[in-house]
Design a protein around this motif. Structure first.
Motif, short mmCIF file in Angstrom:
data_model
loop_
_atom_site.label_atom_id
_atom_site.label_comp_id
_atom_site.label_asym_id
_atom_site.label_seq_id
_atom_site.Cartn_x
_atom_site.Cartn_y
_atom_site.Cartn_z
N ALA A 164 0.69 -1.20 0.17
CA ALA A 164 0.18 -0.26 -0.29
C ALA A 164 1.32 0.79 -0.05
O ALA A 164 0.60 2.02 -0.74
CB ALA A 164 -1.43 0.10 1.57
N ARG A 165 2.12 1.24 0.99
CA ARG A 165 2.95 2.68 0.56
C ARG A 165 3.37 2.63 -0.66
O ARG A 165 3.63 3.76 -1.03
CB ARG A 165 3.88 2.30 1.97
CG ARG A 165 3.01 2.45 3.15
CD ARG A 165 4.33 1.93 4.16
NE ARG A 165 5.37 2.93 4.62
CZ ARG A 165 6.35 2.85 5.47
NH1 ARG A 165 6.03 1.18 5.52
NH2 ARG A 165 7.36 3.34 5.51
N PHE A 166 3.64 1.55 -1.01
CA PHE A 166 4.24 1.37 -3.38
C PHE A 166 2.99 2.25 -3.43
O PHE A 166 3.48 3.68 -4.53
CB PHE A 166 4.87 0.17 -3.29
CG PHE A 166 6.23 -0.36 -2.73
CD1 PHE A 166 7.06 0.64 -2.33
CD2 PHE A 166 5.93 -1.08 -2.34
CE1 PHE A 166 8.13 -0.23 -1.94
CE2 PHE A 166 6.96 -2.26 -1.84
CZ PHE A 166 8.18 -1.54 -1.20
N HIS A 167 1.86 2.00 -3.49
CA HIS A 167 1.31 2.31 -4.41
C HIS A 167 0.77 3.81 -4.04
O HIS A 167 1.02 4.37 -5.35
CB HIS A 167 -0.28 1.57 -4.05
CG HIS A 167 -1.48 1.47 -5.19
ND1 HIS A 167 -1.36 2.03 -6.63
CD2 HIS A 167 -2.34 2.31 -4.79
CE1 HIS A 167 -2.15 2.01 -6.58
NE2 HIS A 167 -2.74 2.98 -6.33
N ALA A 168 0.54 3.84 -2.75
CA ALA A 168 0.71 5.80 -2.76
C ALA A 168 2.12 6.54 -3.19
O ALA A 168 1.55 7.35 -3.43
CB ALA A 168 0.06 5.81 -1.15
N ALA A 169 2.89 5.72 -3.17
CA ALA A 169 3.86 6.61 -3.24
C ALA A 169 3.52 6.93 -4.93
O ALA A 169 3.86 7.73 -5.34
CB ALA A 169 5.68 5.95 -3.04
N GLN A 171 1.31 6.90 -6.84
CA GLN A 171 0.14 7.32 -7.01
C GLN A 171 0.21 8.84 -7.12
O GLN A 171 -0.12 9.60 -7.38
CB GLN A 171 -1.20 7.35 -6.45
CG GLN A 171 -2.28 7.78 -6.83
CD GLN A 171 -2.82 7.36 -8.16
OE1 GLN A 171 -2.70 6.17 -8.59
NE2 GLN A 171 -2.97 8.48 -9.12
N SER A 172 0.88 9.46 -5.92
CA SER A 172 1.44 10.64 -5.38
C SER A 172 2.53 10.94 -6.40
O SER A 172 2.51 12.11 -6.55
CB SER A 172 2.44 10.37 -4.07
OG SER A 172 2.47 11.98 -3.78
N PHE A 173 3.29 11.02 -6.83
CA PHE A 173 4.30 10.75 -7.95
C PHE A 173 3.11 11.22 -9.26
O PHE A 173 4.38 12.08 -9.90
CB PHE A 173 5.47 9.30 -7.74
CG PHE A 173 6.45 10.23 -8.96
CD1 PHE A 173 7.59 10.89 -8.21
CD2 PHE A 173 6.47 10.09 -10.24
CE1 PHE A 173 8.68 11.66 -9.69
CE2 PHE A 173 7.56 10.55 -11.16
CZ PHE A 173 8.71 10.45 -10.77
N ASP A 174 3.23 10.22 -9.71
CA ASP A 174 2.01 10.66 -10.77
C ASP A 174 1.21 11.20 -10.76
O ASP A 174 1.28 12.30 -12.08
CB ASP A 174 1.52 8.75 -11.45
CG ASP A 174 1.89 8.05 -11.72
OD1 ASP A 174 3.54 8.12 -11.83
OD2 ASP A 174 1.55 6.24 -11.21
#
Length: 180
Positions: A164-169, A171-174
């Protein structure tokens, strides 16, 4: 001068040159740092000393192992061998089944054989050939290979825990403005 004295002198000179080279690299590292935080500098010194002391360049066992584990097939092959002994054809079928489940392509017999030979050369697995007609080949992990699989399993657990942390990071970057 006796031969042992000459060897000892040569080793001392080589060690002196290595120390001087390391000192020069550390000096260059310090002068290139923007932030002169002592704790950061000490950590970088430690990393540089490790790299220098263990020849982490071409032919390094550590670099070779990290490249191996990071390739497309090796972690899966080694993890499967952690379940027990496999014949190459059986291992290929299981790898291909799991690959298809993940939406990936199959591993060819040639690539599997090459991977198994590299793993064997590194001492991670053992190949046994039984004298049948035709000969039967089996692969199993060595104690060194089992130890590596424990590390791979730990890395997999870490990835799953932090998915979930990878996905959030990502998504935030994108979502960020590309001009920033």
């Amino acid at each position: 001068m006796p031969e042992n004295d000459q060897v000892e002198r040569t080793l001392h000179i080589s060690a002196h040159h290595a120390d001087a080279a390391l000192g020069s690299l550390i000096g260059e590292l310090h002068s290139s740092l923007i932030d002169h935080d002592p704790a950061r500098r000490d950590r970088l010194d430690s990393i540089l000393s490790t790299v220098f002391g263990h020849s982490l360049g071409q032919g390094s066992h550590m670099v070779e192992l990290l490249q191996l584990v990071g390739d497309r097939w090796s972690a899966l092959i080694l993890t499967l061998l952690g379940a027990g002994t496999f014949r190459p054809s059986e291992l290929q079928r299981v790898v291909n089944l799991l690959s298809r489940l993940g939406g990936a392509n199959d591993i060819s017999h040639r690539v599997l054989t090459a991977k198994l030979r590299v793993h064997e050369r590194m001492g991670l697995l053992e190949r046994t050939v039984r004298p049948t007609v035709p000969p039967s080949t089996y692969y199993t992990l060595t104690p060194l290979g089992r130890e590596l699989v424990e590390w791979i399993d730990g890395m997999e657990r870490w990835c799953f825990r932090n998915e979930a942390r990878f996905h959030a990071a990502q998504q935030s970057f994108d979502d960020a403005d590309p001009g920033e």
